[in-house]
Design an enzyme around this catalytic site. Sequence first.
Site, PDB file in Angstrom:
ATOM      1  N   ASP A  71       0.911  -1.149  -0.215  1.00  0.00           N
ATOM      2  CA  ASP A  71      -0.216  -0.173  -0.089  1.00  0.00           C
ATOM      3  C   ASP A  71       0.771   1.075  -0.367  1.00  0.00           C
ATOM      4  O   ASP A  71       2.190   1.374  -0.216  1.00  0.00           O
ATOM      5  CB  ASP A  71      -0.805  -0.159   1.539  1.00  0.00           C
ATOM      6  CG  ASP A  71      -2.263   0.914   0.933  1.00  0.00           C
ATOM      7  OD1 ASP A  71      -2.560   1.687   0.768  1.00  0.00           O
ATOM      8  OD2 ASP A  71      -3.355  -0.145   0.471  1.00  0.00           O
ATOM      9  N   HIS A  95      -3.655   6.324   2.865  1.00  0.00           N
ATOM     10  CA  HIS A  95      -4.501   4.977   2.359  1.00  0.00           C
ATOM     11  C   HIS A  95      -4.718   3.851   2.955  1.00  0.00           C
ATOM     12  O   HIS A  95      -4.643   3.146   4.054  1.00  0.00           O
ATOM     13  CB  HIS A  95      -4.818   4.821   1.081  1.00  0.00           C
ATOM     14  CG  HIS A  95      -5.576   3.022   0.139  1.00  0.00           C
ATOM     15  ND1 HIS A  95      -5.165   2.529   0.563  1.00  0.00           N
ATOM     16  CD2 HIS A  95      -6.371   3.834  -0.809  1.00  0.00           C
ATOM     17  CE1 HIS A  95      -5.365   2.215  -0.337  1.00  0.00           C
ATOM     18  NE2 HIS A  95      -6.873   2.671  -0.675  1.00  0.00           N
ATOM     19  N   SER A 138     -11.449  -0.517  -1.314  1.00  0.00           N
ATOM     20  CA  SER A 138      -9.899  -1.113  -0.886  1.00  0.00           C
ATOM     21  C   SER A 138      -9.888  -0.947   1.025  1.00  0.00           C
ATOM     22  O   SER A 138      -9.075  -1.721   0.919  1.00  0.00           O
ATOM     23  CB  SER A 138      -8.586   0.032  -1.332  1.00  0.00           C
ATOM     24  OG  SER A 138      -8.540   0.791  -2.451  1.00  0.00           O
TER      25      SER A 138
END
Length: 277
Positions: A21, A61, A216
Amino acid sequence: MTETNPEAAEEPRRVRVALVDSGVDTSHPWLVNAELRSLRVERKGEGYAVCPDDPVDRSGHGTACAGIIHRLAPFAEITSVCVLSPEGRCSRDGLLAAVRFCVREGFDVVNLSLGIDVPKGAPLRPTDYKSIVELYEIADIAYTAGVVLVASGPNASAFRTYPGRFKSLIGVGRASSDDPEFLRTEITVDWEILAPGNDVLAPALGGGERRWTGTSFAAPHVAAHVARLRRDRSDLSIQDIKAALHALAARRLEREAGLPRVSMPPAQIDHGGALSS
């Protein structure tokens, strides 16, 4: 002379989760008790190498995904493998290098809340074929090695997303649920199971929280479920793990419908009856 107590509790199995990520902010309050290691993929000459990294996140994220995993599987050892830029982009070769590393290292589960998006209405370009075929081969190697890849599907129906489409791994779509334990079977060309992915509360940069939406954030819910299964039954094959996830989803439907429980618990899965994908 000290005697061994045969009834003594066994040491909990070590479960290793890789998170490919944007990095992870290990100082976030959601993660202060998590066991975290930080790595990054770095360009070296004509290729890529995986190197130690600072415990930082480029976009937030990865921290959100790590928080979801840690909430559901606090026992898991999380290794962050940073491939995303602050803008949320990475090279395809960098992604391939990261996934190869995770498979080679033999992680119990690898969370891939990213992928290659290709418009459904457009033909594949030669570069698309090369990247997708290489990803496909790595996913097959992971399957053979018993490394569970969990990958997010597309967020828009106009796209096909790789590697989430591959049937050798677990493709995940998003659903609306306030229950982080939620799972639902939905076998399509893009994924095979749904998890919470709309307005999911998770960590944000700066030590706070926010609501996140996208496949996600559904994928790490499934990765955490896989970590639990790997902790409890290290002998389960990937097909067994898929069957166990679908059994959990079926039992939830039974509870919601008020039906008597008929699904087999994961610990009693018949290898011959595992779901085919």
